[in-house]
Design an enzyme around this catalytic site. Structure first.
Site, PDB file in Angstrom:
ATOM      1  CE1 TYR A  33      -0.405   2.252  10.276  1.00  0.00           C
ATOM      2  CE2 TYR A  33      -0.555   4.193   8.771  1.00  0.00           C
ATOM      3  CZ  TYR A  33      -0.206   3.573   9.912  1.00  0.00           C
ATOM      4  OH  TYR A  33       0.434   4.590  10.972  1.00  0.00           O
ATOM      5  CE  LYS A  51       6.924   5.515   5.795  1.00  0.00           C
ATOM      6  NZ  LYS A  51       6.657   7.187   6.125  1.00  0.00           N
ATOM      7  CB  CYS A 101      18.156  49.687 -19.629  1.00  0.00           C
ATOM      8  SG  CYS A 101      16.572  49.525 -19.306  1.00  0.00           S
ATOM      9  CB  CYS A 152      12.336  47.412 -17.107  1.00  0.00           C
ATOM     10  SG  CYS A 152      13.346  48.513 -18.318  1.00  0.00           S
ATOM     11  CG  ASP A 205       4.467  12.778   4.100  1.00  0.00           C
ATOM     12  OD1 ASP A 205       4.757  12.444   5.503  1.00  0.00           O
ATOM     13  OD2 ASP A 205       5.201  13.915   3.629  1.00  0.00           O
ATOM     14  CB  CYS A 254      15.701  47.140 -21.473  1.00  0.00           C
ATOM     15  SG  CYS A 254      16.110  46.127 -20.307  1.00  0.00           S
ATOM     16  CB  CYS A 274      15.749  48.341 -15.379  1.00  0.00           C
ATOM     17  SG  CYS A 274      16.369  47.059 -16.603  1.00  0.00           S
ATOM     18  CD  GLU A 289      -1.187  -0.696   3.798  1.00  0.00           C
ATOM     19  OE1 GLU A 289      -2.024  -1.198   3.338  1.00  0.00           O
ATOM     20  OE2 GLU A 289      -0.581  -0.659   4.754  1.00  0.00           O
ATOM     21  CE  LYS A 312      10.363   7.837   3.322  1.00  0.00           C
ATOM     22  NZ  LYS A 312      10.870   7.991   4.582  1.00  0.00           N
TER      23      LYS A 312
HETATM   24  S1  IVH Z   1       2.659   0.485   9.005  1.00  0.00           S
HETATM   25  C1  IVH Z   1       4.236  -1.904  12.287  1.00  0.00           C
HETATM   26  N1  IVH Z   1       1.771   1.388   6.811  1.00  0.00           N
HETATM   27  O1  IVH Z   1       4.991   5.521   8.370  1.00  0.00           O
HETATM   28  C2  IVH Z   1       4.290  -1.148  10.897  1.00  0.00           C
HETATM   29  N2  IVH Z   1       2.725   2.905   8.147  1.00  0.00           N
HETATM   30  O2  IVH Z   1       7.861   5.119   9.089  1.00  0.00           O
HETATM   31  C3  IVH Z   1       3.648   0.292  11.288  1.00  0.00           C
HETATM   32  N3  IVH Z   1       2.503   4.940   7.467  1.00  0.00           N
HETATM   33  O3  IVH Z   1       4.442   5.468  11.684  1.00  0.00           O
HETATM   34  C4  IVH Z   1       3.268   1.131  10.210  1.00  0.00           C
HETATM   35  N4  IVH Z   1       1.458   4.801   5.634  1.00  0.00           N
HETATM   36  O4  IVH Z   1       2.854   7.009  10.447  1.00  0.00           O
HETATM   37  C5  IVH Z   1       2.218   1.696   7.871  1.00  0.00           C
HETATM   38  N5  IVH Z   1       0.569   2.137   4.802  1.00  0.00           N
HETATM   39  C6  IVH Z   1       1.321   2.314   5.821  1.00  0.00           C
HETATM   40  C7  IVH Z   1       1.926   3.585   6.345  1.00  0.00           C
HETATM   41  C8  IVH Z   1       2.483   3.774   7.436  1.00  0.00           C
HETATM   42  C9  IVH Z   1       2.235   5.629   6.532  1.00  0.00           C
HETATM   43  C10 IVH Z   1       3.613   5.790   8.481  1.00  0.00           C
HETATM   44  C11 IVH Z   1       3.151   5.578   9.802  1.00  0.00           C
HETATM   45  C12 IVH Z   1       4.383   5.214  10.513  1.00  0.00           C
HETATM   46  C13 IVH Z   1       5.348   5.564   9.705  1.00  0.00           C
HETATM   47  C14 IVH Z   1       6.636   4.830   9.822  1.00  0.00           C
END
Ligand code: IVH
Length: 669
Positions: free
Chosen positions: A225, A115, A411, A426, A117, A433, A408, A113, A314
């Protein structure tokens, strides 16, 4: 309390639930905000009058109660862990290899899935009701943010189940969707308040509000998640089954969730998400791979604060901090003075960035950018890098506010600021210019304009500095000697440039319109004008009203175009260009019967055509009375898609616009 009131209360709750679902989950509200508020306040009214009726799942919790003084501590039954990171394929392969060895298997199924932010939170449901929400904190103790979490529309206050488990802890990420973040910043800017740096900070700040009404005003969202502790249900054998259960209980899970069989599929997933990163409605900073079988997870266990069975792969960072060394002023072809930040080069979003436009004085003031500041630079996707904020705590003492000059830098002419514009310009014009002259030449020569290969920045500088070129038409008067006498130019490269200049004389009407640099006339407008007018004579004779009557041409643009052609020196310039031999195929509108089909039809061309050039295809359409546009909209009649068609093709599909292959198009012709 009468039965009637109780009945009404149930009705209102149902209504709100329905409209919440439409608003937050489907993103298709059926009623206005004020109609929603009316229902809402009626519910609050009843609940205030009859507090006994206020149940824990009441939707009125969503607006938040009274502000709290201090966040309470929450001890996590099961620690909230972090993730190990991989930054390239090799690191990820090593992870997979190690796991396969440890488990003595050939292939591992991973739950994958994006990650997100945002911020990790843990939601505790008891007998189906949301009783507590906490931040991750140090992993073992977090802060109680129940009051704020309740304001998030997509988090159910009650699980969807007739027989909910005694305890059910869900873990996931709270985040602010990109669109909501942009809208919030627009609102803040209008109020003259400080802007939020990025969606993550915005979400973090929103969750740490002491007054839940403030959080309620911030559009947050949540995606689950994983599971924390639970009682009253059987443990699942697979992580993916837990995710399904979480979804069944009515909590949002990632629509991108998938099972990937082994390393190869994981890498393909990473590539796919990376490609779609910008179009996702929330910010992500990578993808997470988790071993799906719980039995394997238990076998693998943990190291310090991260599980051995998961890894975050990442993406390159989109934000970095660096030092702003200086601010330069650049003067463009239209005389606009643009402040440009010179940065200590920094690698961000996959490229090294050392110059970033600061746009104008307002922008500098709004972000309070000063020389010597430490700044956050952002580059997302193909978007031009920008400075999002200054790290104020790192500002050096005595750093002074930056003001754009009154004259300017090229010029020395005075600068002026027009009422409706953010930039200052200008007043010297291209004759006085040299920066404006250089700008006009660079614009004229670029690939999308006259496409004069080899006429780069350094040559332009020399032509102008040595006085060889006063306006773009002088380019066509250059001799072999003129060019070969310049620095770093030999006879051969001089001849190449002359050949390129000669080649550029055969152009198209729209390229010509774009090249001459009418203020604010970009490629799209140039094409529009070429479609509308039969000839340059017609275009240059067009008055304001006639131009204004064209769809998509506003009053400012119409004014700019009319003024450009009325100006004597521009007339001279055009006449000189034409006498040098610049030409294009004029569009003869075909009056024959078959031409009727194209009348008032708008086409868009994309991808590469094999049997004709795009310019030819355009001519064929225009000849038959059709129009060619550079962007797809609902109004587009057909997209002609050549090979390797990209985003335009997808857009046409989404909008239901007719798609023609090159062969279809040829048949039509
Ligand atoms: S799993 C034991 N799944 O990333 C595993 N974390 O760098 C626990 N995060 O603290 C985290 N998307 O805030 C997991 N699909 C995802 C995530 C995720 C974002 C964040 C979460 C965690 C941090 C770790």
């Amino acid at each position: 309390m009468s039965d009637k009131i109780e009945k009404r209360l149930e009705e209102l709750k149902k209504l709100l639930k329905y409209h919440n679902h439409r608003y937050y989950t489907l993103d298709e509200p059926e009623i206005s905000d004020s109609a929603y508020d009316k229902i809402f306040y009626e519910l609050i009214g009843i609940e205030t009058e009859y507090p006994d009726l206020l149940s824990l799942d009441s939707l009125t919790h969503r607006v938040g109660g009274a502000p709290i003084k201090k966040f309470k501590e929450v001890k996590h039954d099961i620690p909230m862990l972090s993730l190990d990171n991989a930054f390239d394929e090799e690191e990820y392969s090593k992870f997979d290899q190690k796991l396969k060895e440890k488990l003595a298997v050939k292939l591992i199924d991973y739950s994958v899935e994006p990650k997100l932010d945002g911020l990790a939170v843990s939601l505790r449901y008891e007998k189906g009701l949301l009783v507590q929400a906490a931040t991750r904190g140090d992993g073992s103790t977090g802060e109680d943010i129940t009051h704020n979490i309740r304001t998030i529309g997509t988090i159910p206050l009650k699980l969807k189940s007739d027989n909910p488990p005694a305890v059910f802890e869900v873990r996931g990420e709270v985040f602010m969707p990109k669109k909501a973040f942009d809208n919030l910043n627009i609102k803040l800017a209008r109020k003259g308040e400080n802007l939020l740096v990025n969606p993550r900070n915005a979400a973090a700040g929103s969750l740490r509000q002491k007054d839940p009404k403030m959080t309620a005003a911030r559009p947050l969202d949540f995606i689950a998640y994983g599971l924390g502790t639970f009682q009253g249900i059987e443990a699942k054998q697979k992580y993916s089954q837990s995710i399904k259960l979480i979804a069944k209980f009515g909590l949002p899970v990632s629509p991108e969730f998938k099972i990937a069989k082994g390393l190869k599929q994981c890498l393909a997933y990473y590539q796919d998400i990376a490609k779609r990163r910008e179009s996702l409605p929330y910010e992500i900073d990578g993808v997470v791979f988790k071993v799906d079988r719980i039995e394997y997870q238990i076998k693998l266990g943990f190291v310090s604060r991260a599980p051995r069975w998961a890894i975050a792969y990442k993406f390159p960072a989109q934000e970095e901090t660096t030092l702003l060394l200086d601010i330069d002023i650049q003067v463009g072809r239209t005389g606009a003075l643009t402040p440009v930040a010179k940065l200590d080069p920094v690698f961000v979003g996959g490229v090294t960035v050392s110059n970033v436009s600061l746009h104008n004085q307002d922008e500098i003031d709004r972000k309070d950018i000063r020389k010597g500041d430490t700044v956050i630079v952002r580059r997302a996707g193909d978007v031009i890098p920008q400075i999002v904020a200054v790290i104020m705590s790192k500002r050096k003492k005595g750093a002074r506010r930056f003001k754009l000059p009154q004259t300017c830098p090229d010029c020395g002419s005075k600068v002026e600021k027009l009422e409706d514009e953010a930039v200052i310009r200008c007043t010297g014009g291209p004759t006085k210019c040299s920066a404006q002259r250089k700008g006009a030449l660079r614009h004229f020569a670029q690939r999308r304009a006259m496409n004069i290969e080899g006429l780069g920045e350094q040559l332009v500088d020399q032509f102008v500095t040595k006085g060889l070129v006063k306006d773009v038409s002088d380019l066509y008067k250059l001799t072999l000697d003129d060019i070969s006498n310049l620095d770093r130019m030999g006879k051969k490269s001089a001849q190449n440039l002359l050949d390129e200049l000669e080649k550029s004389k055969n152009t198209s009407f729209e390229r010509f319109i774009y090249s001459i640099g009418i203020r604010e006339v970009g490629e799209t407008t140039a094409l529009l004008l070429a479609n509308e007018f039969n000839s340059l004579t017609d275009l240059s004779a067009a008055k304001f009203d006639e131009l204004r009557a064209i769809e998509n041409i506003g009053p400012v643009m119409a004014q700019n175009i009319a003024e450009f052609f009325e100006n004597k020196s521009n007339q001279m310039l055009i006449s000189n260009l034409l006498s040098s031999g610049l030409q294009w195929k004029s569009i003869v509108h075909d009056q024959s019967k078959e031409s009727k089909d194209f009348k008032n039809k708008t086409f868009v061309l994309t991808g590469s055509l094999q049997q004709m050039t795009r310019d030819d295809a355009k001519q064929e359409i225009l000849k038959r009375g059709g129009k060619v546009s550079s962007s797809i909209s609902k109004k587009t009649d057909a997209l002609i898609a050549g090979e390797k068609a990209g985003s335009k093709l997808t857009k046409a599909q989404t909008l239901g616009v007719k798609i023609l292959s090159e062969q279809d198009f040829l048949t039509l012709l």
